[in-house]
Design an enzyme around this catalytic site. Structure first.
Site, PDB file in Angstrom:
ATOM      1  N   HIS A   1       0.795  -1.227   0.000  1.00 49.86           N
ATOM      2  CA  HIS A   1       0.000   0.000   0.000  1.00 49.86           C
ATOM      3  C   HIS A   1       0.831   1.281   0.000  1.00 49.86           C
ATOM      4  CE1 HIS A   1       0.722  -0.420   4.359  1.00 49.86           C
ATOM      5  NE2 HIS A   1       0.601   0.893   4.403  1.00 49.86           N
TER       6      HIS A   1
HETATM    7  C1  UD1 Z   1      -2.285   5.463   5.552  1.00 47.67           C
HETATM    8  C2  UD1 Z   1      -1.043   5.959   6.267  1.00 47.67           C
HETATM    9  C3  UD1 Z   1       0.037   4.884   6.231  1.00 47.67           C
HETATM   10  C4  UD1 Z   1      -0.484   3.576   6.780  1.00 47.67           C
HETATM   11  C5  UD1 Z   1      -1.742   3.185   6.063  1.00 47.67           C
HETATM   12  C6  UD1 Z   1      -2.332   1.975   6.747  1.00 47.67           C
HETATM   13  C7  UD1 Z   1      -0.572   8.350   6.123  1.00 47.67           C
HETATM   14  C8  UD1 Z   1       0.268   9.390   5.474  1.00 47.67           C
HETATM   15  N1  UD1 Z   1      -0.495   7.137   5.597  1.00 47.67           N
HETATM   16  O1  UD1 Z   1      -1.960   5.277   4.181  1.00 47.67           O
HETATM   17  O2  UD1 Z   1       1.124   5.288   7.036  1.00 47.67           O
HETATM   18  O3  UD1 Z   1       0.506   2.586   6.586  1.00 47.67           O
HETATM   19  O4  UD1 Z   1      -2.706   4.254   6.145  1.00 47.67           O
HETATM   20  O5  UD1 Z   1      -3.230   1.298   5.960  1.00 47.67           O
HETATM   21  O6  UD1 Z   1      -1.251   8.641   7.082  1.00 47.67           O
HETATM   22  N2  UD1 Z   1      -9.169   4.910   0.989  1.00 47.67           N
HETATM   23  C9  UD1 Z   1     -10.411   4.367   0.811  1.00 47.67           C
HETATM   24  N3  UD1 Z   1     -11.037   3.855   1.909  1.00 47.67           N
HETATM   25  C10 UD1 Z   1     -10.505   3.888   3.148  1.00 47.67           C
HETATM   26  C11 UD1 Z   1      -9.245   4.452   3.316  1.00 47.67           C
HETATM   27  C12 UD1 Z   1      -8.577   4.964   2.230  1.00 47.67           C
HETATM   28  O7  UD1 Z   1     -10.927   4.322  -0.284  1.00 47.67           O
HETATM   29  O8  UD1 Z   1     -11.153   3.392   4.100  1.00 47.67           O
HETATM   30  C13 UD1 Z   1      -8.472   5.456  -0.193  1.00 47.67           C
HETATM   31  C14 UD1 Z   1      -8.808   6.926  -0.413  1.00 47.67           C
HETATM   32  O9  UD1 Z   1      -8.843   7.184  -1.763  1.00 47.67           O
HETATM   33  C15 UD1 Z   1      -7.606   7.639   0.151  1.00 47.67           C
HETATM   34  C16 UD1 Z   1      -6.494   6.647  -0.164  1.00 47.67           C
HETATM   35  O10 UD1 Z   1      -7.092   5.370  -0.025  1.00 47.67           O
HETATM   36  O11 UD1 Z   1      -7.422   8.888  -0.429  1.00 47.67           O
HETATM   37  C17 UD1 Z   1      -5.318   6.765   0.741  1.00 47.67           C
HETATM   38  O12 UD1 Z   1      -5.737   6.755   2.105  1.00 47.67           O
HETATM   39  P1  UD1 Z   1      -4.874   7.532   3.207  1.00 47.67           P
HETATM   40  O13 UD1 Z   1      -5.425   7.301   4.537  1.00 47.67           O
HETATM   41  O14 UD1 Z   1      -4.668   8.939   2.780  1.00 47.67           O
HETATM   42  O15 UD1 Z   1      -3.454   6.839   3.074  1.00 47.67           O
HETATM   43  P2  UD1 Z   1      -3.091   5.300   3.078  1.00 47.67           P
HETATM   44  O16 UD1 Z   1      -2.420   4.991   1.791  1.00 47.67           O
HETATM   45  O17 UD1 Z   1      -4.255   4.498   3.503  1.00 47.67           O
HETATM   46  N1  UDP Z   2      -4.260  -6.096   8.476  1.00 51.92           N
HETATM   47  C1  UDP Z   2      -5.541  -6.654   8.494  1.00 51.92           C
HETATM   48  N2  UDP Z   2      -6.124  -6.981   7.299  1.00 51.92           N
HETATM   49  C2  UDP Z   2      -5.489  -6.819   6.103  1.00 51.92           C
HETATM   50  C3  UDP Z   2      -4.183  -6.260   6.105  1.00 51.92           C
HETATM   51  C4  UDP Z   2      -3.606  -5.895   7.299  1.00 51.92           C
HETATM   52  O1  UDP Z   2      -6.115  -6.842   9.563  1.00 51.92           O
HETATM   53  O2  UDP Z   2      -6.078  -7.151   5.059  1.00 51.92           O
HETATM   54  C5  UDP Z   2      -3.655  -5.684   9.763  1.00 51.92           C
HETATM   55  C6  UDP Z   2      -2.317  -6.309  10.079  1.00 51.92           C
HETATM   56  O3  UDP Z   2      -2.461  -7.526  10.777  1.00 51.92           O
HETATM   57  C7  UDP Z   2      -1.653  -5.242  10.934  1.00 51.92           C
HETATM   58  C8  UDP Z   2      -2.194  -3.944  10.373  1.00 51.92           C
HETATM   59  O4  UDP Z   2      -3.372  -4.289   9.651  1.00 51.92           O
HETATM   60  O5  UDP Z   2      -2.087  -5.366  12.284  1.00 51.92           O
HETATM   61  C9  UDP Z   2      -1.181  -3.294   9.474  1.00 51.92           C
HETATM   62  O6  UDP Z   2      -1.752  -2.222   8.823  1.00 51.92           O
HETATM   63  P1  UDP Z   2      -1.172  -1.606   7.476  1.00 51.92           P
HETATM   64  O7  UDP Z   2      -0.280  -2.566   6.803  1.00 51.92           O
HETATM   65  O8  UDP Z   2      -2.332  -1.054   6.746  1.00 51.92           O
HETATM   66  O9  UDP Z   2      -0.378  -0.334   8.034  1.00 51.92           O
HETATM   67  P2  UDP Z   2       1.124  -0.117   8.527  1.00 51.92           P
HETATM   68  O10 UDP Z   2       1.387  -1.027   9.659  1.00 51.92           O
HETATM   69  O11 UDP Z   2       2.019  -0.342   7.352  1.00 51.92           O
HETATM   70  O12 UDP Z   2       1.141   1.322   8.907  1.00 51.92           O
END
Ligand code: UD1
Ligand code: UDP
Length: 378
Positions: free
Chosen positions: A218
């Site tokens: 991601h």
């Molecule tokens: C965010 C965090 C990242 C973390 C990740 C966990 C920041 C800068 N990044 O990244 O550190 O590892 O979450 O998963 O805070 N979106 C949806 N539905 C959702 C959530 C997101 O459609 O429920 C889409 C939206 O288009 C959004 C994009 O994903 O704009 C990115 O979401 P965002 O929370 O900005 O960043 P992540 O890539 O999820």
């Molecule tokens: N996770 C989950 N379902 C998924 C992918 C990840 O429950 O399909 C959980 C995973 O076990 C961990 C957390 O989400 O606890 C990690 O989140 P993510 O990788 O989104 O964020 P990061 O840790 O990189 O910030």
């Protein structure tokens, strides 16, 4: 003591769950000791910023991990880095002014963490940061900026390892404000391992323990570039002797992947999974391939080989002590890592100190001490 506890994105929910449970247990104990019925010793207000909002990125975790309904949801999902951070700041400022707290607790390194800690400090409210002090040194990642800025204004630092402590000490933080407590994400893992269950597709895909891979991606650097994502997937699925790859896809990744038009007989893409079935899958996998931070910690504790498709990590302990290897973000490097795995030569790894399932309890004990001895954080 009034706490405002902030969570916004998937990994945040997994980190706050044990803190909430530990507060509840502590309050019960204190209540019994004092004989007072209605006195809540640590009151908290749970603030969901709304950064993640899909049912499968948010609500699922509240349900599965018994996290109470948030007291408020600020509804700040989507947008650019600045738009999202600004939206959370504006909404959280109103929230904190209407519901003042003695302490704002933020976790991890997402935009919600940064936005709410800035707002809190500007309202002269103390900030505690859980998972403080970790650093990747890679300022191209928004998370690294979030970590540095948050830690530059945090009052109380809860850390996962001595590496994190050293980073904070090097930046001039007084050691009295640093508390090495361990890893709340591992609290959740240990408390829930016995509840893991196979995802609904386990039998449909005919998965066998140790005979499939789990893939998660991601990070913008890996998934926003369609050609890079395509080439990473190709290198993985074509170098594992046809074993199935289960790819629970983050919404950010899905947007790009859905335009690629690729398919492989051994690649199974699924929606993001709930915590209990995702970790069932991880626990029984041959290996995990990921760019996640939290997953490198969970695989270390479960002893599952982890191939990280990033050039840096803020969690060096998962590489130096655990089962994680940084393979880098060049798709061509993936094959060599898979060869090591196939030869059965992947390192075994150990569990880092204090990753024992009791971190949240230690955090709450520190909070009580701060309350008792610092005259409410003066
Ligand atoms: C965010 C965090 C990242 C973390 C990740 C966990 C920041 C800068 N990044 O990244 O550190 O590892 O979450 O998963 O805070 N979106 C949806 N539905 C959702 C959530 C997101 O459609 O429920 C889409 C939206 O288009 C959004 C994009 O994903 O704009 C990115 O979401 P965002 O929370 O900005 O960043 P992540 O890539 O999820
Ligand atoms: N996770 C989950 N379902 C998924 C992918 C990840 O429950 O399909 C959980 C995973 O076990 C961990 C957390 O989400 O606890 C990690 O989140 P993510 O990788 O989104 O964020 P990061 O840790 O990189 O910030």
């Amino acid at each position: 003591m009034n706490i405002s506890l902030v969570a916004g994105a998937r990994p945040n929910f997994i980190k706050i769950a044990p803190i909430i449970h530990a507060i509840k247990i502590k309050n019960e104990k204190l209540k019994i000791k004092s004989g007072q019925d209605k006195w809540s010793f640590i009151k908290y207000r749970l603030v969901h910023t709304g950064q993640h909002y899909d049912e499968k990125m948010s609500e699922t975790f509240f349900r599965e991990l018994n996290i109470p309904e948030p007291d408020v949801n600020l509804g700040c999902g989507g947008g650019t880095q600045a738009e999202q951070t600004a939206a959370i700041m504006m909404a959280f400022e109103k929230e904190l002014m209407a519901n003042p707290a003695d302490l704002v607790i933020v976790v991890g390194d997402v935009n919600s963490t940064l936005a709410c800690s800035i707002v809190a400090k500007k309202l002269n409210t103390k900030v505690a940061h859980v998972e403080a002090g970790i650093r990747s040194g890679d300022l191209t990642m928004p998370e690294e900026i979030n970590r540095i800025v948050t830690d530059s204004i945090t009052d109380y630092f809860f850390t996962t390892t001595t590496w994190a402590n050293q980073n904070l000490l090097k930046s001039g933080i007084d050691e009295k404000r640093i508390f090495l407590v361990g890893n709340v994400m591992i609290d959740t893992l240990m408390a829930n391992q016995h509840r893991f269950y196979p995802p609904p597709f386990w039998e449909i895909f005919n998965l066998q323990p140790g005979q499939y891979f789990v893939l998660t991606l991601h990070r913008p650097a890996n998934v926003d570039d369609a050609q890079k994502l395509k080439s990473m997937i190709h290198e993985i699925v074509t170098n594992i002797d046809g074993l199935p790859v289960i790819f629970p896809m983050h919404p950010r990744t899905f947007k790009v992947y859905s335009e690629l038009g690729i398919s492989y007989p051994n690649l199974y893409t699924v929606e993001p999974l709930g915590y209990l079935s995702f970790n069932y899958l991880v626990k029984h996998a041959k290996a995990v391939i990921t760019d996640s931070g939290g997953i490198t910690e969970e695989t270390t504790v479960m002893g599952i080989p982890c191939i990280t498709l990033r050039d840096t990590t803020e969690r060096p302990e998962t590489v130096e002590i655990g089962t994680n290897e940084l393979v880098g973000s060049n798709p061509k490097a993936i094959k060599a890592a898979l060869e090591i795995l196939k030869r059965g030569e992947w390192k075994k790894g150990k569990i880092p100190e204090l990753w024992d399932g009791k971190t949240a309890e230690r955090i709450v004990n520190v909070l009580i001490k701060l309350r008792d001895y610092s005259n409410y954080y003066v």
